[in-house]
Design a protein around this motif. Structure first.
Motif: not given
Length: 2043
Positions: A68-94
């Motif tokens: 899932g982490l690998e997929a998420a990394l690919a998503y953040v790298e390539n998707a235009h809309v990835a910025g919207k997920t920043t808060g929740e994903v970063a919090s999840g990672v931490v």
């Protein structure tokens, strides 16, 4: 397994949410593959996963989580809309990843965080990581610290904000976990790498062992500046640069500078936490500090000392504390306590920084006076305190206090004050140390250096030395004029030793400028010392380019020898006499004078000087005058000569003739010699004596003016006035004052001693003689122009009668501007008005305020009064306030010392009694006026509390507060208000009143500022919260304020500030920001200073191009608008009919019946009757600023007789919707009731003017729509407005030109355009001119543009009352404060220049230097040479009765359907814009265009300049204007298809090409597809030949349309645009693969095409489109094709011109020039293959022109070195390929010897020779070759000269004869190169000419003129030698044909087309239609373009329907011959036919 198969079928996103971990694992794997596969970052697929990504990273199954982490990394790298997920994903990672045992999971988590930072989400990630540091799990903390460290290491401190990290560091060092502490240590080391020692203070308090360890680590950190290694998406350029450097191996040359910039200097203070200390003060502090025992006082101070040791203090109200400390410093007898209190003050100042500034004014005088203490420790403490305090304020603010102490008797105080000044100066820069400050300081310090105490002198020298170092000799020298040499040397010596804070290198004049200001705070640069550079206020960081190339430092303009100057080379023009470059001369004895005079005057002259016979004296004077006139300046002994003149009888001369001569000679000597004040004093008494003389007065005044020019007006005036008033003669006194009034106007006001004059003026006002009083009042009027209303203050105690006269005079002067000085400038200012007039004007104003005698009211502000103001009883409080009012009223002007009053008044601002609040506000208003600019120091503690009052609930209190704030701001300027956090704190308060008032105030004040303190940024978050305030008014005000904030802070900063908002708010705010970006006002241009300095207006120029560009854009889109509007008009009226009916069906039937009749009733002679009444003043004249009720009632009464009752009710209804209904009905009835409308027209127009005053936009829009239809109708009816109708309507219509809404402005401009058809433009002109006087800057700008359009359309005759007056009026606006107005004024005058040529300058009259330079610059850039007055001058013939001319004007408006006319308008817009972008001036010459229609711009007639026609006899052309009968063509309509490739091919192609530029995307795409099909079929492609330029023009017009219009249109689907792009690029690639066609493209067209393509490549909006990158790749490919396939000469020429334009244009981006240069390099690479097909002469001419515009020095100053390298490479390659032959190709350059190019080529050749010479022993051979070359070059020169003669009209025969002689003499001479490039026509003309001469010389007599040119033309026929091969004339066999042949051909053509020839005889003979040839011109790109266009046009007309003969396939056949630039009129009927034909085919 059944389950398995179930989930296997699910789509990926559902698998990812499945409850089975295997399903999720599989889902993640597939998602990963999918994410890597999707190319488009904006694909809708991404959005499906938005909600799931958090689950990817927080999966409960460890195996699945990894995937899932690998997929998420690919998503953040390539998707235009990835910025919207920043808060929740970063919090999840931490929380869920960093605690995992697997290292891989942690790594991926870190990578995801870093990837978010890369996609610009750094703040959110950092926030989550910092939250993670509070987690209980040490693993998580360690991972968070590690991630932060990595992020900082890779992205750097610019992106990762350090402040919050540093804040938590100490806590991390205290952790119990060793791992956390170790990681924290690593992080601290990383932070240290970036900010160095700024990290020390925050970590001072950690465990000493840890600190020691850290110190050891820090020592190991390398000293190299760290560099960012990973880049944000927005930093791709940086990334590329970085990679390039890495590739080059580490740090490339360019690296250093950039990197220094990359690491911002961090101020440790910023990183610290502010500590609140006020609450921690001991409870009994204030009692103890007053205690009798010194020990108690000491305890209190020690407590404070401990608290202020905190390096950063929380802001608060420290007033009481400061007051207490100040008291100790000032009054305490115990010196130890004084030192302690000083330390506390120093600590406070250091901890509070700028926030301490408000207390500085109170403390500084006390500290300075305390310097009388001698004890070293006290002095040291006081020094530290005052130095710390200085840093919290500005020198300006405390200058009053310092200067007051300077005169103290105590030497220690004087010494320490001087030393303090010296230290303070070190912190200054030239901009913070202006002349206005230097002046008083230098004056005071000069006293110190003459002091008896040595220590005072030394300190004075040090201070002056520092001033000299900081401000530069140029600024300081004027104040040191009287200092003797020894002292001056001492000052300079001190200057050399000074070390400045702002990093200026020591070493006097030869200083370098530092690249950047070092400490972050100030942006002003250290100015240069010495007079090397003349700019003393650097307004922008970064080294100044081209510092003062324009200014020689040597002798001044009038040629005074520099040696004579007192201060050497360049003493600037100063304020008072002695400061100027002045001649000092000691007084000579009479004997010496006689001796010197005898040396230069004839002996007889000297003897007769005192002869008793007046005739002898007169003769003597005449000789004297002659001698003076012939003398050289250097040898004229001025003093000796004037003393001779003063010799008996001297000024008592009785004969007036002798006296007149004498006075004239004085003037001559003053003008011609080095005239000193000593000489002046000899003559001034005599002159003043004669001023009142009837016969000699004028001469005396002239002499005085000449002396004023030599010795400066201020000094002369003072002498003259003093002399006049020391004698009793009233005539002399009044005339002296008159002279002074005039002199001030001529010399300007700078430097005049107002005070001295005022006392004399007062004497004059009291004089008994009325003439003296009148002169004095006139003088006051003139002074008022410069000084302003403050002048009146000096005369308030005069008698009322006198005061009223003075007021009347001032009234007269109101609104006038002071004239620009015309004298006294050039002589003194070394290199042109050093000081910029404006600066001086400002200073004068301030000076006057300084001169006012100010009263010190400090002693009246007693403790008793203060306690009254604070009393509990409101009545007593009121009494106290009343007292204050009366104190201020009494004193009028006060000193800034007002004791305890501020604190007392501040308390009253929140008084519960609102009446007292208002009274306090009015006192503060009074205070501002009384104290003047000194009120600055009270802004923080009194001004800001007034702003708080803006939040009061009572309206009148708020109004009073606003008035007070404005009164203060007027005195203080805005800077003080905006500095610090005070305003943002106010805005933070959630009070709706406060918010809306404050935002309104800021929105009003900010646009006028040129720069603002950075603290404005602090207001932005609160501004955003106001955008979402509950109160609607607050929201509206906040929206209005957005553009104003953005203008200062920029869009980027504002957008960045949205980062902290909630997502929903953020999107809304960003949308508003985008909107605001469009409405952002332009920054006000810097005042004229810059342009009058050497840098030559560098600053203003910045703003011009862009805005000029916008203006032009506006005006041109305007012209195309009406077409569309007209087209819609039909549609609109039909819609409104329907509406009308609905509206009407509502009321009852009875009323319905009423409405059936006509709405306008025709009353016979009604209109005439109304006019008579108005003339006889029986009714009110329609003239008002806002309509009063009586006007409305009057109109109602007048309408009642002629307007239907029901309509009148609607028209005068209170509700605007009824007005809309009325307008709908009027539109509906317009056509059907024409006569009614015309009979009531005056009333209708008056009613519409009332609608202009309505606030409702819908009514206004409707009214304008009706007006457009109305004026169309009137022009069809050929109606002419009466004077009455015009004067009661036009002024009000013009008001609306200034509307803020664009749409309305455009409509009004369209209406004004149409009005010219029914009302003479010359009468319109004064109305519009009146509009330029408006206060509304938009209105001024639009009116000026309209005036320009009128002049362009109708020539100079429209200018009323005379062109001179009108132009002078327009020119005044060049100095307008509004950028748009300035640009409009410049554009208008450039337009006039284009019509009228250089005469414009005469008409404009005297402009100020600055304005003139702006105008010249603009004319230079406008690239269009004057063409003679255009022909819509038909306008002035009795109001356009001629049918044709009316039609032409209608055609100018064009029909919307006619595509080609749209193409024209677009092309014109494009051309004009290009012109403004700074195209280089084309070298065309004026072409008479008697019959030019606007239509022809696109098929431009200009072109045929190329195929020069013989000059034929000019006939009168008036017959052309007779109505033309259009012959009916008997042919079928054109079918717009390509199938029938026969008779009408050319016209079909023309039609399809015109559709390519259509505004409709689909039409354009269809046309492109059709053309593409043709190009792809080999057999058909040939048909495009001859149409290539036309097609390319249409194409780049379309590119332009997309760029400007479609891309900006949000409604348009961007896929459509991509489709259109791909069609354009596709068809062009096809075209450029067919080499034969590609080579037809001409230079001009290629230039514009490449311009379009490069602009497209750089368009960031295209990159953001889905297939944007693909488009850009295709464009790249296309550009390569164009470079390879088009004619190499043309493309090279085009690229060179483009490069030149892009370097000239300030608006063009460096990226653009870079790409043009890349194209040039590509061409250089292709040179070996193409060299043989290149016309080198033309290329070298283009390079020559380039080098003319950019000489080598100028090129070297470019920011980049690429241009010069590109040029060198190109020339080097040419030399390499052609060798010495290259020098043969300079034939087209006029004066080769002066050409930089020839010199450069010779150098290259020489160099090449030397290289070969080394190998080849026989070096002489090489040398002889060069000589041979040179002789050849000389021969070439002779030939070029001969051909020039042949090409010119007058010398053609002489030229031919010379050529014949030359050929006989040098039989081997090669004239081929000269003929090769000229047209066939010219070549055969030369050959025939030589044949004729030959036969003539051999006596064979003349050959009959059977060759096709009649003998009568032989003499005048001069085909100019032109170098365009594109348009050769004649048949293919090279035989010439005469015009008669073409006439025959034309007749045949006409018969074939079915046109009859009967009318042929009535036409003027063809001869009259052919233009005069112009001089030989060089083919510049625009001309090429013009020529192509006109050929296209002709070919279109001539071959419309005939088979193409074999010799006429190209468009250079007969068509070209017929179309000469002025033959447009002959083609008017053809044009009309063509339009009709195209229209019918479209139907």
């Amino acid at each position: 397994m059944g389950d398995d198969s179930e989930w296997m079928k699910l789509p990926i996103d559902q698998k990812c949410e499945h409850k089975l971990w295997k399903a999720r694992l599989n889902g993640y794997e597939e998602a990963l593959k999918l994410f890597q596969k999707i190319d488009d970052e904006k694909s809708p697929e991404w959005s499906k996963y938005l909600g799931l990504i958090k689950k990817f990273v927080t999966d409960s199954n460890a195996v699945a989580q990894l995937k899932g982490l690998e997929a998420a990394l690919a998503y953040v790298e390539n998707a235009h809309v990835a910025g919207k997920t920043t808060g929740e994903v970063a919090s999840g990672v931490v929380n869920k990843v960093f605690n995992q045992p697997k290292a891989r999971a942690k790594e991926l988590g870190e990578d995801i965080c870093l990837m978010y930072i890369e996609i610009e989400k750094g703040e959110a990630v950092q926030e989550e990581l910092l939250k993670g540091l509070d987690n209980k799990n040490p693993k998580i903390i360690v991972a968070c610290i590690e991630t932060l460290r990595k992020a900082l290491s890779e992205f750097g401190s610019k992106i990762i904000s350090l402040k919050p990290i540093i804040k938590v560091l100490p806590k991390l060092f205290e952790s119990r976990e060793k791992a956390v502490r170790d990681e924290a240590k690593l992080l601290a080391v990383e932070i240290y790498r970036w900010i160095r020692d700024a990290l020390r203070p925050p970590l001072q308090n950690i465990n000493s062992v840890q600190l020691k360890e850290l110190e050891e680590e820090w020592i190991k950190v390398s000293s190299a500046a760290p560099k960012q290694t990973r880049f944000l998406r927005s930093q791709q350029e940086l990334k590329a640069k970085f990679e390039q450097q890495q590739g080059l191996g580490g740090d490339a040359d360019g690296g250093d500078d950039d990197e220094e910039e990359a690491v911002p200097q961090v101020d440790a203070y910023e990183l610290l936490e502010a500590v609140e200390i006020l609450s921690k003060l001991p409870k009994d502090f204030y009692e103890k500090i007053e205690a009798k025992k010194w020990q108690e006082r000491k305890e209190a101070l020690e407590a404070v000392e401990l608290l202020v040791k905190n390096p950063k203090l929380e802001s608060g109200d420290y007033a009481d504390l400061v007051k207490a400390l100040k008291k100790v410093v000032g009054k305490d007898t115990n010196v130890m306590l004084v030192a302690l209190a000083a330390k506390c003050l120093a600590g406070l100042a250091t901890g509070l920084r700028k926030k301490f500034g408000q207390y500085a004014g109170h403390v500084v005088p006390t500290i300075l006076e305390k310097f009388k203490e001698k004890k070293p420790q006290v002095v040291q403490a006081l020094q530290e305190a005052i130095d710390a305090i200085f840093l919290t304020t500005t020198l300006q603010n405390i200058s009053e206090d310092i200067l007051a102490v300077m005169d103290n008797k105590n030497p220690t105080i004087k010494q320490q004050t001087s030393l303090f000044i010296a230290r303070s100066f070190r912190h200054c820069t030239p901009s913070t140390l202006p002349k206005s400050l230097l002046k008083p300081f230098c004056a005071a310090l000069l006293k110190h250096i003459n002091d008896s105490a040595p220590e005072v002198r030394d300190a004075g020298f040090e201070a002056l030395g520092t001033a000299l170092k900081v401000a530069g000799e140029k600024a300081v020298n004027p104040f040191l004029a009287d200092v003797d040499k020894l002292k001056l040397d001492r000052i300079k010596e001190c200057a050399e030793k000074v070390e400045l804070v702002y990093g200026k290198k020591a070493g006097g004049a030869a200083e370098k400028k530092e690249g950047k200001p070092i400490t972050g705070k100030t942006t002003a640069l250290p100015g240069p010392a010495g007079d090397k550079e003349t700019k003393d206020t650097a307004t922008k960081p970064g080294p100044l380019k081209k510092a003062s190339a324009a200014k020689p430092g040597g002798p001044p303009k009038k040629g005074k020898p520099a040696a004579a100057a007192g201060t050497g080379g360049a003493g600037p023009k100063g304020k008072k006499g002695p400061e100027t470059k002045e001649i000092f001369e000691s007084e000579l004895s009479i004997e010496v004078c006689e001796e010197k005079a005898a040396a230069v005057l004839p002996a007889s002259c000297i003897q007769q000087l005192d002869s008793g016979n007046w005739k002898e004296r007169l003769a003597c004077m005449e000789e004297f005058q002659k001698a003076v006139e012939l003398m050289e300046r250097s040898e004229m002994p001025c003093q000796a000569l004037v003393r001779m003149l003063a010799k008996k009888p001297g000024w008592k001369e009785t004969n007036f003739q002798v006296m007149q001569m004498k006075l004239h000679i004085v003037a001559l000597i003053a003008q011609k010699g080095n005239f000193s004040k000593t000489s002046a004093q000899v003559v001034l008494d005599g002159l003043v004596d004669k001023v009142g003389d009837v016969k000699c007065g004028t001469n005396a005044k002239e002499a005085m003016t000449a002396i004023a020019e030599a010795c400066q007006l201020p000094w002369t005036a003072e002498q003259v006035v003093a002399t006049a008033f020391s004698q009793k003669n009233p005539k002399n006194q009044s005339e002296t004052l008159n002279w002074l009034s005039n002199a001030i106007k001529e010399f300007g006001f700078s430097g005049l001693n107002v005070k001295a004059f005022i006392s004399n003026v007062k004497t004059a006002l009291a004089a008994t003689n009325p003439a003296v009083r009148t002169s004095a009042i006139t003088l006051l009027g003139v002074m008022y122009l410069y000084v302003g209303p403050s002048l009146r203050m000096f005369f308030e105690d005069e008698k009322p009668a006198l005061l009223s006269q003075i007021d009347a005079e001032f009234e007269k002067m109101q609104g006038q501007t002071a004239p620009a000085p015309t004298r006294g400038i050039s002589r003194h200012s070394v290199g042109g008005g050093d000081d910029g007039e404006e600066e001086e004007q400002e200073e004068v104003g301030n000076d006057v305020v300084d001169l006012l005698p100010r009263t010190d009211i400090g002693d009246k502000i007693t403790a008793e009064l203060v306690s009254k103001i604070g009393d509990k009883n409101w009545k007593i409080r009121k009494e106290g306030l009343d007292e204050v009012t009366s104190i201020i009223n009494e004193a009028k002007f006060i000193q800034p010392n007002i004791g305890e009053l501020p604190a007392a008044l501040k308390g009253r601002l929140n008084d519960s009694n609102k009446i007292l609040v208002q009274q306090t506000l009015s006192i503060l208003q009074q205070l501002a006026t009384a104290m003047g600019p000194n009120i600055k120091q009270y802004v923080k503690n009194l001004g800001i509390p007034v702003i708080t009052v803006l939040g009061d609930s009572k309206n009148n209190v708020r109004a009073a507060a606003l008035a007070t704030v404005n009164a203060w701001a007027e005195q203080t300027g805005m800077k003080e208000w905006l500095e610090g956090e005070d305003l943002s704190e106010e805005l933070k308060k959630e009070n709706p009143f406060l918010r809306q008032e404050l935002l309104g105030w800021l929105a009003e004040k900010l646009p006028a500022l040129r720069s603002v303190p950075s603290d404005l940024l602090l207001c932005v978050p609160h501004l955003y919260s106001c955008l979402e305030d509950r109160n609607g008014d607050v929201r509206k005000k906040a929206q209005d304020a957005l553009p104003v904030f953005m203008m200062h802070l920029g869009f980027e900063k504002m957008a960045k500030a949205t980062g902290k908002l909630k997502p929903t708010s953020k999107d809304q705010v960003l949308a508003m920001l985008e909107k605001a970006k469009a409405n952002m006002p332009a920054k006000p241009a810097p005042p004229a200073k810059a342009s009058s300095r050497g840098v030559g207006g560098a600053a203003p120029a910045k703003f011009q191009p862009a805005s000029a560009f916008a203006d032009d854009l506006g005006s041109n889109t305007m012209e195309s608008k009406p077409d569309l509007k007209k087209a819609k008009a039909g549609g609109l009226s039909s819609k409104t009919k329907v509406q009308g009916k609905k509206v009407l069906s509502k009321p009852s039937l009875k009323e319905d019946d009423d409405k059936s009749g006509p709405i306008f009733i025709i009353v016979p002679n009604g209109k005439e009757q109304r006019m008579r009444e108005e003339k006889a003043l029986k009714v009110l004249k329609w003239n008002f600023t806002t309509p009063r009720d009586e006007y409305i009632e009057q109109l109602k009464t007048q309408m009642s007789t002629c307007v239907a009752k029901w309509l009148q009710d609607e028209m005068f209804h209170a509700d605007f919707q009824h007005h809309n209904k009325a307008l709908s009905v009027m539109i509906e009835h317009l056509e059907s009731e024409k006569d009614g409308v015309i009979s009531c027209l005056d009333l209708i127009l008056k009613w519409l003017t009332l609608r202009f005053f309505d606030t409702n936009t819908s009514v206004l829009m409707k009214a304008l729509e009706y007006l457009k239809l109305l004026f169309n109708l009137l022009s069809q009816e050929e109606y002419h407005l009466t004077e009455n109708e015009a004067s009661s309507f036009i002024p009000y219509l013009i008001l609306k030109v200034g509307e803020p809404k664009d749409v309305i402005r455009k409509d009004v401009r369209a209406i004004l355009n149409r009005m010219c058809l029914i009302y003479p433009a010359s009468k319109m002109f004064p109305f519009i001119m009146e509009g330029t006087k408006s206060k509304n800057s938009k209105q001024r700008a639009e009116c000026l543009e309209e005036l320009g359009c009128l002049v362009e359309s109708y020539g100079m005759n429209v200018c009323q009352p005379t062109p001179g007056k009108a132009l002078k009026e327009m020119a005044t606006h060049i100095g307008d404060r509004d950028n748009a107005v300035r640009n409009a004024a410049l554009n208008t005058i450039v337009t006039v220049y284009n019509v009228h040529g250089d005469q414009v300058f005469k008409l404009i009259g005297n402009l100020s230097e600055k304005d003139m330079s702006m105008l010249e610059e603009r004319i230079k850039r406008s690239a269009k040479r004057p063409s003679s007055a255009p022909v819509r001058q038909a306008e002035e013939k009795p109001q356009r009765t001629q049918n044709m001319s009316a039609n032409a004007s209608m055609m100018r408006k064009g029909q919307a359907e006619d595509m080609s006319s749209k193409l024209k308008i677009m092309y014109r817009t494009y051309r004009i814009q290009n012109r403004n972008m700074g195209g280089h001036p084309e070298t065309t010459h004026p072409v008479t265009r008697e019959f030019q229609l606007d239509l022809d711009e696109i098929e431009n007639d200009n072109g045929t300049v190329r195929c020069e026609m013989p000059a034929l006899v000019q006939h009168k052309l008036d017959e052309i204007f007779e109505p033309v009968l259009i012959p009916e063509p008997k042919i079928r309509a054109v079918s717009p298809h390509f199938d029938d490739m026969h008779s009408n091919t050319a016209s079909t192609i023309n039609f399809v090409i015109s559709q390519v530029a259509s505004g409709d995307i689909n039409t354009s795409i269809q046309a492109l597809t059709q053309i593409d099909e043709v190009l792809k079929q080999e057999d058909k492609a040939e048909a495009m030949s001859g149409h290539i330029d036309q097609f390319l023009i249409a194409t780049f017009m379309q590119l332009r349309l997309i760029y400007n219009t479609h891309m900006a249109d949000e409604k348009l689907d961007k896929d459509e645009i991509v489709r259109l792009y791909s069609c354009i690029i596709g068809s062009m690639i096809t075209l450029f693969q067919i080499e034969s066609l590609a080579r037809e493209a001409s230079t001009g067209v290629l230039k514009d095409l490449m311009h379009g393509l490069i602009t497209l490549m750089l368009d960031s909006r295209v990159e953001d489109l889905e297939e944007g990158e693909q488009v850009i790749r295709s464009v790249n490919l296309l550009v390569v094709k164009v470079l390879e396939k088009s004619d190499p000469t043309n493309i090279l020429s085009a690229l060179l011109v483009m490069l030149q334009d892009s370097l000239l244009a300030t608006a063009s981006s460096p990226k653009f020039s870079e790409l043009v240069m890349k194209c040039l390099w590509r061409m250089v690479r292709l040179l070996p293959e193409t060299i043989d097909s290149i016309n080198l002469d033309r290329i070298l001419l283009d390079i020559h022109n380039f080098m003319k515009v950019f000489p080598k020095e100028k090129l070297k100053q470019c920011k980049s070195e690429f241009p010069i390298r590109t040029l060198k490479t190109l020339l080097h390659s040419l030399c390499k390929l052609k060798g010495t032959k290259i020098l043969d190709h300079l034939t087209m350059i006029d004066n080769k010897n002066e050409s930089e190019l020839e010199a450069h080529l010779c150098r290259l050749m020489k160099h090449a020779m030397e290289q070969t010479g080394k190998a080849d022993k026989d070096t002489e051979k090489g040398a002889s070759r060069i000589e041979e070359k040179a002789s050849k070059a000389k021969a070439n020169d002779i030939l070029a000269e001969i051909f020039k003669k042949i090409g010119s009209k007058e010398n053609t025969k002489e030229g031919l004869a010379e050529l014949y002689e030359y050929k006989k003499k040098y039989s081997d001479a090669d004239i081929e190169p000269f003929l090769k490039n000229s047209s066939q026509f010219f070549q055969s003309y030369v050959e025939r000419g030589l044949r004729l001469i030959e036969t003539e010389r051999e006596g064979k007599g003349r050959i009959a003129t059977s060759t096709g040119i009649s003998s009568q033309m032989e003499g005048t026929c001069v085909p100019a030698s032109t170098h365009t091969v594109s348009s050769s004339i004649g048949n293919t066999n090279g035989e010439e044909v005469g015009p008669s042949v073409y006439l025959e051909r034309l007749k045949i053509l006409r018969q074939r087309c079915g046109l009859d020839n009967t009318k042929q005889e009535d036409r003027p003979p063809l001869m009259s239609l052919l233009s005069k040839p112009t001089l030989p011109t060089v083919a510049s790109s625009t001309d090429m373009l013009h020529s192509k266009l006109s050929q296209l046009r002709e070919s279109r007309e001539q071959y419309q329907h005939l088979d193409l003969d074999s010799n006429q396939t190209h468009s250079s056949g007969i068509g070209t011959t017929l179309a000469s630039p002025s033959s447009a009129a002959a083609n008017i009927d053809d044009l009309k036919k063509r339009l009709e034909r195209i229209k019918s085919s479209r139907k």
